[in-house]
Design an enzyme around this catalytic site. Structure first.
Site, PDB file in Angstrom:
ATOM      1  N   ARG A  73       0.852  -1.185   0.000  1.00 57.82           N
ATOM      2  CA  ARG A  73       0.000   0.000   0.000  1.00 57.82           C
ATOM      3  C   ARG A  73       0.892   1.240   0.000  1.00 57.82           C
ATOM      4  O   ARG A  73       1.880   1.293   0.717  1.00 57.82           O
ATOM      5  CB  ARG A  73      -0.903   0.022   1.234  1.00 57.82           C
ATOM      6  CG  ARG A  73      -2.048  -0.967   1.155  1.00 57.82           C
ATOM      7  CD  ARG A  73      -2.968  -0.848   2.338  1.00 57.82           C
ATOM      8  NE  ARG A  73      -2.363  -1.361   3.555  1.00 57.82           N
ATOM      9  CZ  ARG A  73      -1.816  -0.639   4.508  1.00 57.82           C
ATOM     10  NH1 ARG A  73      -1.811   0.680   4.427  1.00 57.82           N
ATOM     11  NH2 ARG A  73      -1.300  -1.200   5.579  1.00 57.82           N
ATOM     12  N   TYR A 201      -1.390  -3.380  -6.954  1.00 59.04           N
ATOM     13  CA  TYR A 201      -1.204  -4.094  -5.688  1.00 59.04           C
ATOM     14  C   TYR A 201      -2.544  -4.187  -4.930  1.00 59.04           C
ATOM     15  O   TYR A 201      -3.261  -3.184  -4.779  1.00 59.04           O
ATOM     16  CB  TYR A 201      -0.154  -3.383  -4.801  1.00 59.04           C
ATOM     17  CG  TYR A 201      -0.153  -3.966  -3.414  1.00 59.04           C
ATOM     18  CD1 TYR A 201       0.366  -5.247  -3.192  1.00 59.04           C
ATOM     19  CD2 TYR A 201      -0.751  -3.305  -2.349  1.00 59.04           C
ATOM     20  CE1 TYR A 201       0.298  -5.824  -1.943  1.00 59.04           C
ATOM     21  CE2 TYR A 201      -0.819  -3.879  -1.086  1.00 59.04           C
ATOM     22  CZ  TYR A 201      -0.287  -5.143  -0.888  1.00 59.04           C
ATOM     23  OH  TYR A 201      -0.374  -5.718   0.349  1.00 59.04           O
ATOM     24  N   LYS A 210      -9.601  -2.359   1.983  1.00 59.24           N
ATOM     25  CA  LYS A 210      -9.237  -1.226   2.846  1.00 59.24           C
ATOM     26  C   LYS A 210     -10.024   0.034   2.463  1.00 59.24           C
ATOM     27  O   LYS A 210     -10.444   0.785   3.331  1.00 59.24           O
ATOM     28  CB  LYS A 210      -7.745  -0.945   2.731  1.00 59.24           C
ATOM     29  CG  LYS A 210      -6.855  -2.130   3.052  1.00 59.24           C
ATOM     30  CD  LYS A 210      -7.018  -2.575   4.472  1.00 59.24           C
ATOM     31  CE  LYS A 210      -5.976  -3.626   4.833  1.00 59.24           C
ATOM     32  NZ  LYS A 210      -6.182  -4.156   6.187  1.00 59.24           N
ATOM     33  N   HIS A 230     -10.529  -2.433  11.846  1.00 62.80           N
ATOM     34  CA  HIS A 230      -9.449  -3.265  11.303  1.00 62.80           C
ATOM     35  C   HIS A 230      -9.199  -4.389  12.309  1.00 62.80           C
ATOM     36  O   HIS A 230      -8.214  -4.361  13.042  1.00 62.80           O
ATOM     37  CB  HIS A 230      -8.216  -2.366  11.130  1.00 62.80           C
ATOM     38  CG  HIS A 230      -7.076  -2.985  10.398  1.00 62.80           C
ATOM     39  ND1 HIS A 230      -5.778  -2.549  10.528  1.00 62.80           N
ATOM     40  CD2 HIS A 230      -7.028  -4.014   9.509  1.00 62.80           C
ATOM     41  CE1 HIS A 230      -4.984  -3.263   9.759  1.00 62.80           C
ATOM     42  NE2 HIS A 230      -5.711  -4.164   9.138  1.00 62.80           N
ATOM     43  N   SER A 252      -0.903  -3.949  10.896  1.00 63.59           N
ATOM     44  CA  SER A 252      -0.653  -4.886   9.797  1.00 63.59           C
ATOM     45  C   SER A 252       0.521  -5.811  10.094  1.00 63.59           C
ATOM     46  O   SER A 252       1.540  -5.368  10.631  1.00 63.59           O
ATOM     47  CB  SER A 252      -0.319  -4.109   8.525  1.00 63.59           C
ATOM     48  OG  SER A 252      -1.331  -3.185   8.273  1.00 63.59           O
ATOM     49  N   CYS A 254       1.027  -8.197  12.213  1.00 60.51           N
ATOM     50  CA  CYS A 254       1.391  -8.495  13.614  1.00 60.51           C
ATOM     51  C   CYS A 254       0.743  -9.808  14.046  1.00 60.51           C
ATOM     52  O   CYS A 254       0.618 -10.065  15.247  1.00 60.51           O
ATOM     53  CB  CYS A 254       0.945  -7.387  14.541  1.00 60.51           C
ATOM     54  SG  CYS A 254       2.112  -6.048  14.675  1.00 60.51           S
ATOM     55  N   ASP A 281      -9.325  -9.759   9.170  1.00 60.21           N
ATOM     56  CA  ASP A 281      -8.833  -8.399   8.891  1.00 60.21           C
ATOM     57  C   ASP A 281      -9.829  -7.282   9.214  1.00 60.21           C
ATOM     58  O   ASP A 281      -9.416  -6.226   9.657  1.00 60.21           O
ATOM     59  CB  ASP A 281      -8.425  -8.312   7.407  1.00 60.21           C
ATOM     60  CG  ASP A 281      -7.514  -7.134   7.114  1.00 60.21           C
ATOM     61  OD1 ASP A 281      -6.640  -6.841   7.943  1.00 60.21           O
ATOM     62  OD2 ASP A 281      -7.680  -6.500   6.052  1.00 60.21           O
ATOM     63  N   ARG A 379       1.733 -12.281  -1.078  1.00 58.42           N
ATOM     64  CA  ARG A 379       0.389 -12.555  -0.544  1.00 58.42           C
ATOM     65  C   ARG A 379      -0.241 -13.787  -1.158  1.00 58.42           C
ATOM     66  O   ARG A 379       0.169 -14.259  -2.218  1.00 58.42           O
ATOM     67  CB  ARG A 379      -0.519 -11.358  -0.869  1.00 58.42           C
ATOM     68  CG  ARG A 379      -0.068 -10.035  -0.262  1.00 58.42           C
ATOM     69  CD  ARG A 379      -0.579  -9.919   1.136  1.00 58.42           C
ATOM     70  NE  ARG A 379      -0.109  -8.725   1.815  1.00 58.42           N
ATOM     71  CZ  ARG A 379      -0.773  -8.142   2.809  1.00 58.42           C
ATOM     72  NH1 ARG A 379      -1.931  -8.636   3.212  1.00 58.42           N
ATOM     73  NH2 ARG A 379      -0.274  -7.105   3.430  1.00 58.42           N
TER      74      ARG A 379
END
Ligand code: OXD
Ligand code: MN
Length: 597
Positions: A73, A201, A210, A230, A252, A254, A281, A379
């Protein structure tokens, strides 16, 4: 001439206008059918947008490679475009809608010449649920279409819903020239519109994720009195068959995905826990007629980080990505299977790296630095239903009831393994002061510490001070609000080693959290909140060194006094908009630290 499978005038007019701007050769409506998906896959294979993987070992799986400067991102190119700058807040890049449309229109103009414009009607959440929102994405990327078919509910039912609701988020995407200098991710919350151009992406172009489900939805949620967060959603089935659900926000990369589908550790297996994954997410949450908080996952797929995924960190995900998966920017092996750093098994001797170059194990660049086979933010996109722990309540229009809200971050020293806030207002303070280190999912310096309130800093579509106010107000709407906790799996000892084994063992902490929610254990009151008595964390089957648990649970006054400075600096950015309740919480914490032993 565009053919329209809808009578909705708004939709027809908008598609016509956008086609006139982008000038595609043709317009194709995505109907969500298997037959159309197969055609798109064939075309994408022929155009080398995707590579077919080993049909026996990875049925229905493909590999895609992005441009090398388009792998994460791009927050510095992401804007909230509201009439007033103040409404976007100090937490967002801002452009006026007029300037933003003008700038992007110049890039979109004719950008789809020689290409097809795909029209994807999609629903975030089960079609027709009170929680759900409809969007339509226009894109010139087959990769986007194939991913959206996994991540969202697509097709004719959605078109019917548009006829009923006459309302949808207008999402326009073009790869254009994939030029970073002509890349913009623009959100127009006042127009319910998203424009994304110049990127391929996922986080920039799967606009249901998002962009819609967090940035636009957070704006809508404030107006409609719900929460767009989130957060992962998981169910923990207790030995008596009762399932309690928790939601959790971590910045993100974690470990949200790993936690959401953990397999109970050996030592706790005798207790008979079972985990049900609702989402990894995003959580949309509403106060229901019973006065408690309920949550749905608006997505129908995972868009997960590959590196580090293996049978130890996430055995369920290893199973999940064995079929129907689109891999992005991973290493291609000679047997047409895939690999990434931290995957199961031996490091392959050779392969083709994420940039399409020949690669061999141990390869170093001219500076002697290891050359990675997979990009650190590579990903996989895969349907949730593939996951062995997928919840049977995924299609429930009412979602699941939430017992606990968990915030977390990557704090090497400061935060104990777990603590419980004193009440909702204090819990909002805890969430609003969350901080973590930057990860590979964002462009920038990996390792840099940054404040990331509720893990929403890059995703809150409006002024975060108003977002905190909204959180405080939501607490007042509930008869029984969930308890709010903070966890930190990443505390380190003096030698820089993680003190907590993490991953599957985190269930031990969730067990304590549920015990607290059900008033089954006492806790120790500290200046920052309630901390477990060491004996209340079940360590059966793991061996921590002597005194390690005590150290993990320790609240170090000096560190917290230092932390107050960081909080003050962060809060001050919001000037007079910051709710006074949060300054009160700041003062109370400061006071408690002064008067504690
Ligand atoms: C994600 C992120 O991709 O948070 O989920 O960056
Ligand atoms: Mn995320």
């Amino acid at each position: 001439m565009i053919k329209f499978p809808t009578h909705n005038k708004k939709l027809k007019d908008w598609v016509t206008k956008m086609a006139k701007l982008c000038q595609p050769d043709e317009v194709v409506w995505i109907d969500g059918s298997e037959a159309q998906k197969i055609i798109l896959e064939k075309e994408a294979l022929a155009n080398e947008e995707i590579i077919q993987l080993n049909k026996e070992k990875l049925p229905g799986c493909f590999l895609h490679r992005t441009a090398i400067d388009d792998v994460a991102r791009t927050e510095h190119l992401t804007f909230i475009c509201t009439k007033k700058k103040h409404d976007a807040g100090p937490n967002n890049n801002w452009m006026s809608p007029k300037a933003a449309y003008k700038k992007a229109r110049a890039i979109f103009k004719g950008a789809m010449r020689g290409r097809t414009m795909y029209v994807i009607p999609f629903s975030m959440g089960p079609v027709g649920s009170e929680f759900s929102k409809i969007g339509v994405e226009l894109t010139d990327s087959r990769y986007v279409v194939l991913n959206m078919l996994i991540m969202t509910r697509v097709g004719e039912l959605v078109l019917k819903q548009i006829e009923k609701e006459d309302n949808f988020t207008k999402c326009l995407h073009s790869k254009a020239e994939l030029d970073i200098n002509k890349r913009l991710i623009l959100h127009f919350p006042e127009d319910n519109t998203i424009w994304s151009v110049g990127s391929g992406y996922g986080g920039n172009v799967l606009l249901g994720k998002k962009c819609l489900s967090l940035r636009i939805a957070s704006h809508i949620a404030r107006k409609e009195h719900w929460l767009a967060e989130h957060m992962l959603i998981m169910g923990i089935e207790e030995p008596n068959g009762h399932i309690e659900y928790v939601v959790a926000a971590f910045p993100s990369a974690c470990g949200k995905t790993n936690l959401a589908m953990l397999v109970p550790p050996e030592g706790l297996k005798v207790k008979g826990y079972r985990i049900w994954t609702v989402g990894d997410d995003i959580a949309w949450m509403r106060v229901d007629s019973d006065g408690t908080l309920w949550a749905i996952n608006p997505e129908s797929g995972f868009f997960g980080v590959a590196p580090g995924t293996n049978s130890k960190t996430n055995p369920n995900m290893v199973e999940t990505v064995k079929k129907d998966t689109i891999f992005t920017n991973v290493l291609l092996k000679s047997d047409k299977t895939v690999w990434w750093e931290g995957a199961d098994g031996e490091v392959p001797a050779n392969g083709i790296d994420w940039q399409g170059r020949p690669w061999k194990s141990g390869l170093k660049d001219v500076n002697g630095k290891p050359v990675l086979g997979a990009h650190p933010n590579s990903r996989f996109t895969v349907p949730i239903m593939n996951c062995p722990s997928a919840s049977f309540r995924l299609e429930q229009h009412h979602g699941v009831p939430v017992s606990a809200v968990i915030f977390g971050g990557r704090r090497e020293h400061l935060a104990p393994l777990v603590y419980e806030s004193f009440n909702w207002q204090h819990g909002v303070f805890v969430g609003s002061t969350m901080a973590s280190e930057r990860t590979a999912a964002q462009v920038g310096q990996v390792g840099e510490v940054r404040r990331d309130p509720m893990a929403m800093l890059p995703f809150c579509g409006y002024n975060m001070a108003h977002y905190f106010r909204h959180w405080l107000d939501m607490g007042k709407k509930m008869k029984k609000a969930p308890k709010i906790f903070h966890v930190n799996w990443f505390r380190m000892d003096e030698s820089g080693k993680f003190m907590w084994p993490g991953f599957t063992e985190n269930l031990r902490v969730l067990e304590w959290i549920l015990d607290r929610c059900n008033n089954r254990v006492e806790a120790y009151k500290t200046p920052i909140g309630y901390v477990p008595y060491p004996a209340d964390i079940d360590l059966t089957g793991i061996s921590l060194s002597d005194g390690a648990l005590e150290k993990l649970l320790e609240v170090r006054k000096d560190d917290w006094v230092g932390e107050l400075k960081g909080i003050k600096k962060f809060f001050s950015e919001f000037k007079k908009d910051l709710p006074l309740e949060l300054w009160d919480e700041y003062e109370s914490l400061s006071q408690r630290l002064k008067t504690s032993e």
